[in-house]
Design a protein around this motif. Structure first.
Motif, PDB file in Angstrom:
ATOM      1  N   VAL A  63       0.808  -1.221   0.000  1.00  0.00           N
ATOM      2  CA  VAL A  63       0.000   0.000   0.000  1.00  0.00           C
ATOM      3  C   VAL A  63       0.845   1.278   0.000  1.00  0.00           C
ATOM      4  CG1 VAL A  63      -1.588   1.384   1.404  1.00  0.00           C
ATOM      5  CG2 VAL A  63      -2.108  -0.992   0.914  1.00  0.00           C
ATOM      6  N   LEU A  67       0.785   3.926  -3.073  1.00  0.00           N
ATOM      7  CA  LEU A  67       0.387   5.327  -2.924  1.00  0.00           C
ATOM      8  C   LEU A  67       1.469   6.272  -3.435  1.00  0.00           C
ATOM      9  CD1 LEU A  67      -1.313   5.164   0.588  1.00  0.00           C
ATOM     10  CD2 LEU A  67      -2.439   5.683  -1.588  1.00  0.00           C
ATOM     11  N   LEU A  70       1.276   6.063  -7.162  1.00  0.00           N
ATOM     12  CA  LEU A  70       0.116   6.806  -7.652  1.00  0.00           C
ATOM     13  C   LEU A  70       0.403   8.304  -7.642  1.00  0.00           C
ATOM     14  CD1 LEU A  70      -2.605   5.652  -8.575  1.00  0.00           C
ATOM     15  CD2 LEU A  70      -3.537   6.236  -6.335  1.00  0.00           C
ATOM     16  N   ALA A 218      -7.075   3.232   0.311  1.00  0.00           N
ATOM     17  CA  ALA A 218      -5.960   3.298  -0.633  1.00  0.00           C
ATOM     18  C   ALA A 218      -6.270   2.503  -1.901  1.00  0.00           C
ATOM     19  CB  ALA A 218      -4.690   2.764   0.029  1.00  0.00           C
ATOM     20  N   LEU A 221      -8.488   4.375  -4.264  1.00  0.00           N
ATOM     21  CA  LEU A 221      -7.859   5.506  -4.949  1.00  0.00           C
ATOM     22  C   LEU A 221      -7.317   5.122  -6.329  1.00  0.00           C
ATOM     23  CD1 LEU A 221      -5.925   7.224  -2.016  1.00  0.00           C
ATOM     24  CD2 LEU A 221      -7.884   8.141  -3.274  1.00  0.00           C
ATOM     25  N   THR A 225      -8.371   7.296  -9.463  1.00  0.00           N
ATOM     26  CA  THR A 225      -7.378   8.009 -10.272  1.00  0.00           C
ATOM     27  C   THR A 225      -7.587   7.739 -11.756  1.00  0.00           C
ATOM     28  OG1 THR A 225      -5.676   8.112  -8.554  1.00  0.00           O
ATOM     29  CG2 THR A 225      -4.910   8.131 -10.826  1.00  0.00           C
ATOM     30  N   LEU A 269      -0.685  12.214  -1.967  1.00  0.00           N
ATOM     31  CA  LEU A 269      -0.758  10.753  -2.030  1.00  0.00           C
ATOM     32  C   LEU A 269       0.486  10.113  -1.407  1.00  0.00           C
ATOM     33  CD1 LEU A 269      -2.228  10.416  -5.624  1.00  0.00           C
ATOM     34  CD2 LEU A 269      -3.357   9.701  -3.503  1.00  0.00           C
ATOM     35  N   LEU A 272       0.119  10.409   2.254  1.00  0.00           N
ATOM     36  CA  LEU A 272      -0.810   9.391   2.746  1.00  0.00           C
ATOM     37  C   LEU A 272      -0.099   8.055   2.902  1.00  0.00           C
ATOM     38  CD1 LEU A 272      -3.654   8.451   3.503  1.00  0.00           C
ATOM     39  CD2 LEU A 272      -4.132   8.160   1.051  1.00  0.00           C
ATOM     40  N   GLY A 273       0.783   7.736   1.943  1.00  0.00           N
ATOM     41  CA  GLY A 273       1.579   6.517   2.065  1.00  0.00           C
ATOM     42  C   GLY A 273       2.480   6.552   3.285  1.00  0.00           C
TER      43      GLY A 273
END
Length: 420
Positions: A63, A67, A70, A218, A221, A225, A269, A272-273
């Motif tokens: 994950v 992220l 991404l 996640a 997303l 995206t 993003l 967030l990771g």
């Protein structure tokens, strides 16, 4: 004609490009891959490589990489190379932990995103407004993030119960979901070690056992995206900035605005990771805990050919190899030698079909070495186990290099007014 329609009316690519894989072909490739992994499991006796615990662990490790990848995809689709993903993840881990231990994990997630966005905004100012080389800016942000978080930790964590200058106090966990009944049933099937059936049960079981709500967010997303960038006028304009900013400007697109949005979202993003690492993966901030995942996320994005689905597959692969060393270690990685050797044999036949004889000879030689290594040993050295995710990164990138097609204006300097 509207701006989005005008951009969409650009000439189609010349014949001879790569064909898109259809859904049946993709499903067939996935089924073949699962069958091959199941065969390797039966031959090697490494039953843990597709267990529920292995898959759940691989997902958790994938994950943060996904992220970051991404985030890189958003920035590079707008034409900005984002080497600073690692630094933005670091900011996400620190801000996420700082807010998380004080006000709860979800506030930590929010502040982790904000921390990453600040890094992305700084990268946008340096590269878009001032025109600094994207690589130089990204490296500077990575260095700056390490120094800033180390400095702030002395004030925020040092002296607090459970904290120090290099780590935060413990953060309350985010709720996890386990589907009762289904999870146990799939685990029972997996433990029978049947060919293919148990492997599918292990994979599905890992997706319904101990799944964090943040993991679910996640995963959502990725299709979000894809829909935003490939199915909306906003996404079409943003991608036009990465393909031909001058043409986009002549059609009325505010290139600077879209680049700023893309790079800021990219940082968010990645942040967030980083928050995921601090809050879900470890429950604590520790200095250096990103461990290069921002760079691996960038590699996953390149492996996925700047597409969300391919990026997700790349992140899953890196998360899987990272999880192997934690569960079964040397035995699991030893089994992967056999899998890799077989994959190279398949690659040899494909390269012969394509009349790439030199590549076929090299692949055959490497495959022979891997078969020999597997047959003459029972396990691999611990040093190789630790290096397995990074070796996988290099190997996958080298194999994928011939099919890549990056956005045409990715990393190309652009100044406002060039299209007038």
């Amino acid at each position: 004609m509207s701006t989005s329609k005008a951009i969409a009316a650009r000439p189609a690519p010349l014949k001879g490009g790569r064909r898109k894989l259809t859904l049946p072909v993709v499903l067939l490739i996935i089924a073949g891959g699962l069958a091959l992994v199941s065969l390797v499991r039966l031959i090697s006796g490494a039953d843990d490589i597709t267990s529920v615990g292995q898959v759940a662990g691989a997902l958790e490790l994938a994950v943060p990489i996904g992220l970051a990848g991404l985030g890189g995809l958003w920035a590079e689709r707008a034409g900005v190379v984002n080497i600073g993903l690692e630094g933005m993840m670091i900011l996400g881990t620190w801000f996420g932990a700082w807010a998380g231990f004080q006000w709860g994990p979800w506030m930590g997630v929010l502040f982790g995103i904000i921390g990453g966005c600040l890094g992305g905004l700084l990268h946008a100012i340096i590269t878009v407004t001032f025109g600094v080389n994207h690589i130089v800016s990204g490296v500077a942000i990575n260095i700056l993030a390490v120094g800033v978080t180390r400095y702030l930790s002395n004030f925020a964590f040092d002296g607090v119960q459970g904290g120090s200058s290099k780590q935060s106090p413990r953060i309350d966990p985010i709720d996890k979901i386990t589907i009762p009944g289904l999870s146990d049933w799939l685990r029972d099937i997996q433990q029978h070690h049947w060919f293919l059936v148990s492997d599918v049960a292990g994979i599905l079981g890992g997706l319904v056992t101990g799944l964090s709500l943040l993991t679910l967010l996640a995963l959502l997303l990725i299709p979000a995206t894809w829909w935003i960038l490939w199915r909306t006028p906003f996404g079409l304009r943003l991608r036009s900035c990465g393909e031909s900013p001058v043409a986009a400007e002549t059609l009325g697109v505010n290139v600077y605005k879209y680049k700023y949005i893309a790079v800021t979202v990219s940082g968010g993003l990645a942040g967030l990771g980083g928050a995921f690492l601090a809050i879900v993966a470890t429950g604590i901030y520790q200095e250096g805990q990103t461990g290069g995942r921002g760079y691996i996320g960038l590699a996953a994005m390149i492996f996925g050919n700047w597409m969300p689905g391919g990026m997700a597959l790349g992140a899953g692969l890196f998360g899987f190899t990272d999880s192997l060393k934690l569960r079964g270690g040397a035995e699991n990685v030893h089994a992967m030698l056999l899998l890799l050797a077989i994959l190279l044999v398949i690659a040899v036949f494909w390269q012969l079909y394509k009349k790439k004889y030199v590549a076929a000879v090299i692949s055959a030689a490497v495959s022979a070495l891997l078969f020999t290594w597997y047959l003459l040993t029972d396990q691999v050295p611990s040093q190789f186990v630790d290096a397995a995710p990074y070796v996988t990164t290099l190997l996958v990138l080298s194999l994928a290099a011939q099919r890549l097609r990056m956005p045409k204006a990715d990393g190309v300097p652009y100044r406002k007014g060039e299209g007038k």
